[in-house]
Scaffold this active site. Sequence first.
Site, PDB file in Angstrom:
ATOM      1  N   CYS A  38      46.092 126.684  72.137  1.00 34.58           N
ATOM      2  CA  CYS A  38      45.326 126.018  73.200  1.00 34.58           C
ATOM      3  C   CYS A  38      44.476 127.061  73.924  1.00 34.58           C
ATOM      4  O   CYS A  38      44.838 128.237  73.994  1.00 34.58           O
ATOM      5  CB  CYS A  38      46.313 125.359  74.161  1.00 34.58           C
ATOM      6  SG  CYS A  38      45.582 124.681  75.660  1.00 34.58           S
ATOM      7  N   SER A  40      44.223 127.545  76.929  1.00 33.06           N
ATOM      8  CA  SER A  40      44.943 128.144  78.059  1.00 33.06           C
ATOM      9  C   SER A  40      45.655 129.431  77.637  1.00 33.06           C
ATOM     10  O   SER A  40      45.778 130.366  78.431  1.00 33.06           O
ATOM     11  CB  SER A  40      45.930 127.147  78.668  1.00 33.06           C
ATOM     12  OG  SER A  40      45.230 125.993  79.105  1.00 33.06           O
ATOM     13  N   HIS A  43      42.951 131.898  77.785  1.00 29.56           N
ATOM     14  CA  HIS A  43      42.671 132.256  79.194  1.00 29.56           C
ATOM     15  C   HIS A  43      43.623 133.362  79.662  1.00 29.56           C
ATOM     16  O   HIS A  43      43.222 134.291  80.355  1.00 29.56           O
ATOM     17  CB  HIS A  43      42.865 131.057  80.121  1.00 29.56           C
ATOM     18  CG  HIS A  43      41.717 130.083  80.140  1.00 29.56           C
ATOM     19  ND1 HIS A  43      40.402 130.452  80.074  1.00 29.56           N
ATOM     20  CD2 HIS A  43      41.708 128.727  80.248  1.00 29.56           C
ATOM     21  CE1 HIS A  43      39.630 129.379  80.133  1.00 29.56           C
ATOM     22  NE2 HIS A  43      40.404 128.311  80.229  1.00 29.56           N
ATOM     23  N   HIS A  59      52.331 127.375  73.869  1.00 31.88           N
ATOM     24  CA  HIS A  59      52.924 126.330  74.719  1.00 31.88           C
ATOM     25  C   HIS A  59      52.614 124.933  74.178  1.00 31.88           C
ATOM     26  O   HIS A  59      52.573 123.978  74.934  1.00 31.88           O
ATOM     27  CB  HIS A  59      52.409 126.483  76.158  1.00 31.88           C
ATOM     28  CG  HIS A  59      50.931 126.255  76.266  1.00 31.88           C
ATOM     29  ND1 HIS A  59      49.997 127.223  75.991  1.00 31.88           N
ATOM     30  CD2 HIS A  59      50.239 125.144  76.583  1.00 31.88           C
ATOM     31  CE1 HIS A  59      48.789 126.732  76.146  1.00 31.88           C
ATOM     32  NE2 HIS A  59      48.907 125.458  76.498  1.00 31.88           N
ATOM     33  N   CYS A 162      50.607 119.866  74.261  1.00 33.32           N
ATOM     34  CA  CYS A 162      49.734 120.174  75.400  1.00 33.32           C
ATOM     35  C   CYS A 162      48.404 119.421  75.318  1.00 33.32           C
ATOM     36  O   CYS A 162      48.140 118.530  76.109  1.00 33.32           O
ATOM     37  CB  CYS A 162      49.471 121.667  75.542  1.00 33.32           C
ATOM     38  SG  CYS A 162      48.313 121.996  76.906  1.00 33.32           S
TER      39      CYS A 162
HETATM   40  N1  LIG Z   1      44.419 120.727  82.984  1.00 36.35           N
HETATM   41  C1  LIG Z   1      45.351 121.063  82.123  1.00 36.35           C
HETATM   42  O1  LIG Z   1      46.539 120.814  82.344  1.00 36.35           O
HETATM   43  C2  LIG Z   1      44.961 121.727  80.845  1.00 36.35           C
HETATM   44  C3  LIG Z   1      45.812 121.689  79.733  1.00 36.35           C
HETATM   45  C4  LIG Z   1      45.379 122.284  78.540  1.00 36.35           C
HETATM   46  C5  LIG Z   1      44.169 122.938  78.481  1.00 36.35           C
HETATM   47  N2  LIG Z   1      43.388 122.983  79.591  1.00 36.35           N
HETATM   48  C6  LIG Z   1      42.077 123.634  79.602  1.00 36.35           C
HETATM   49  O2  LIG Z   1      41.131 122.770  79.020  1.00 36.35           O
HETATM   50  C7  LIG Z   1      40.032 123.541  78.539  1.00 36.35           C
HETATM   51  C8  LIG Z   1      39.733 123.163  77.118  1.00 36.35           C
HETATM   52  O3  LIG Z   1      40.794 123.553  76.261  1.00 36.35           O
HETATM   53  P1  LIG Z   1      40.643 123.433  74.678  1.00 36.35           P
HETATM   54  O4  LIG Z   1      41.897 123.984  74.103  1.00 36.35           O
HETATM   55  O5  LIG Z   1      40.173 122.075  74.294  1.00 36.35           O
HETATM   56  O6  LIG Z   1      39.443 124.490  74.452  1.00 36.35           O
HETATM   57  P2  LIG Z   1      38.448 124.703  73.223  1.00 36.35           P
HETATM   58  O7  LIG Z   1      37.979 126.095  73.330  1.00 36.35           O
HETATM   59  O8  LIG Z   1      39.085 124.252  71.964  1.00 36.35           O
HETATM   60  O9  LIG Z   1      37.237 123.682  73.515  1.00 36.35           O
HETATM   61  C9  LIG Z   1      36.195 123.914  74.423  1.00 36.35           C
HETATM   62  C10 LIG Z   1      34.968 123.151  73.929  1.00 36.35           C
HETATM   63  O10 LIG Z   1      33.923 123.294  74.891  1.00 36.35           O
HETATM   64  C11 LIG Z   1      32.694 123.449  74.214  1.00 36.35           C
HETATM   65  N3  LIG Z   1      31.746 124.100  75.129  1.00 36.35           N
HETATM   66  C12 LIG Z   1      31.739 125.384  75.558  1.00 36.35           C
HETATM   67  N4  LIG Z   1      30.732 125.585  76.436  1.00 36.35           N
HETATM   68  C13 LIG Z   1      30.101 124.408  76.566  1.00 36.35           C
HETATM   69  C14 LIG Z   1      28.985 123.958  77.363  1.00 36.35           C
HETATM   70  N5  LIG Z   1      28.328 124.785  78.176  1.00 36.35           N
HETATM   71  N6  LIG Z   1      28.628 122.664  77.289  1.00 36.35           N
HETATM   72  C15 LIG Z   1      29.287 121.807  76.449  1.00 36.35           C
HETATM   73  N7  LIG Z   1      30.320 122.176  75.685  1.00 36.35           N
HETATM   74  C16 LIG Z   1      30.729 123.447  75.744  1.00 36.35           C
HETATM   75  C17 LIG Z   1      33.058 124.274  72.987  1.00 36.35           C
HETATM   76  O11 LIG Z   1      32.092 124.124  71.967  1.00 36.35           O
HETATM   77  C18 LIG Z   1      34.416 123.650  72.608  1.00 36.35           C
HETATM   78  O12 LIG Z   1      34.243 122.550  71.725  1.00 36.35           O
HETATM   79  C19 LIG Z   1      40.443 125.007  78.736  1.00 36.35           C
HETATM   80  O13 LIG Z   1      39.924 125.469  79.967  1.00 36.35           O
HETATM   81  C20 LIG Z   1      41.943 124.912  78.826  1.00 36.35           C
HETATM   82  O14 LIG Z   1      42.505 126.010  79.507  1.00 36.35           O
HETATM   83  C21 LIG Z   1      43.756 122.377  80.748  1.00 36.35           C
HETATM   84 ZN   LIG Z   2      47.499 124.052  76.725  1.00 34.26          ZN
END
Ligand SMILES: NC(=O)c1ccc[n+]([C@@H]2O[C@H](COP(=O)([O-])OP(=O)(O)OC[C@H]3O[C@@H](n4cnc5c(N)ncnc54)[C@H](O)[C@@H]3O)[C@@H](O)[C@H]2O)c1
Ligand SMILES: [Zn+2]
Length: 362
Positions: A38, A40, A43, A59, A162
């Site tokens: 993920c 995160s 990050h 996770h 997650c």
């Molecule tokens: N809130 C929560 O509880 C929670 C849980 C899990 C993950 N997250 C967070 O969610 C986010 C996404 O996680 P993920 O695993 O899907 O990430 P990921 O890296 O797989 O996906 C991110 C996507 O965003 C796109 N992207 C990047 N910049 C962009 C822009 N300017 N405009 C449009 N699209 C753009 C990328 O092409 C990619 O498809 C992360 O910040 C992660 O930490 C939050």
């Molecule tokens: Zn996660």
Amino acid sequence: MKAAVMRATKAPLTIEEIDVGAPGPREVLVRTVATGVCHSDLHVLEGALPNPVPTVLGHEPAGVVEEVGSAVTHVAPGDHVIGCLSAFCGTCEYCLAGRPNLCEGEATLRRPDEPPRLSKDGAPIVQFVHLSAFAERMLVHENALVKIRKDMPLDRAALIGCGVTTGLGAALNTARVRPGRTAAVIGCGGVGLSAIQGCRIAGAARIIAVDTAEWKLDLARRLGATDVVHASPDQNPVARVAEMTAGGVDYAFEAIGLPATVRQAVRMTRKGGTTVMVGVVPAGVNVELPGADIVLREKSVLGCMMGSNRFRTDMPRYVDLYLDGRLKLDEMITARLPLERVNEAFETMRKGAAARSVIVFE
Ligand SMILES: NC(=O)c1ccc[n+]([C@@H]2O[C@H](COP(=O)([O-])OP(=O)(O)OC[C@H]3O[C@@H](n4cnc5c(N)ncnc54)[C@H](O)[C@@H]3O)[C@@H](O)[C@H]2O)c1
Ligand SMILES: [Zn+2]
Ligand SMILES: [Zn+2]
């Protein structure tokens, strides 16, 4: 056991032999079968989410119970489980109010006077968010696990740990998307694609996927997006979404964690609509929002922690949705890799070249 250890930020994880303890009364030893990667985790690796080292990240796991402590009631050896970082104590104010994803109890952790769950040569290794799933075994509190059907493939079950729970929950629990409404999802990684599926399952009429990668948009369509917007410097996604929906969407989900795209999500939200912040904005980074727009057009901006889950009841339902064909997970797995190649999975994520990579253990 073998684990991928994070010893410093911005450095590759190292594959090492480490020690895992024996289950205490309410603890469970799980053989990890698969762990999704993920953003995160990335990050933390990049220092955007501070976490002490050495630690073992990971996770988003599923596995098989090997051994249980004397007071464990939820699972028995041989059970298939998903692990969730939303471990709940069951007695704090948030748990009792039905918001266990916000639990602040410490009963699910070992006390400082107890030996650590993970260590190497007697030195403690910090367990990451109750799980540390980039390892062959996980020693966790039983309230970090949910038992699932044995006909559910564990590599796909891992995604529910997650990303899927967060994205589906953002739509179903946090925003409570209503049938016939409109939605936009900015960022189509594992989390955003799951938010798209949540909107589809909730019956949204129009689901607009926004991403910078063309292939993610094709995938988004296969998972339920009715329209796509390719975000690029010469294509303002806000104007496109406004055109497509006569002024904005009922629900806009930001699933990246960038201030600029959070602002886009607020601007894409129609009058009286809801913006959901799902992407984790790095610690210490502030997001400037259009104040008058939020006040005068009565927009709600909601935070979303792990899809506002009650994972013990949500996840088995998501498993049923997958086995019924309504939740699509096969399409979300871009690559299956052994633990030794976990750093490649992060490289792929940095390049935006995967929907989800899954680490699979023998
Ligand atoms: N809130 C929560 O509880 C929670 C849980 C899990 C993950 N997250 C967070 O969610 C986010 C996404 O996680 P993920 O695993 O899907 O990430 P990921 O890296 O797989 O996906 C991110 C996507 O965003 C796109 N992207 C990047 N910049 C962009 C822009 N300017 N405009 C449009 N699209 C753009 C990328 O092409 C990619 O498809 C992360 O910040 C992660 O930490 C939050
Ligand atoms: Zn996660
Ligand atoms: Zn609690």
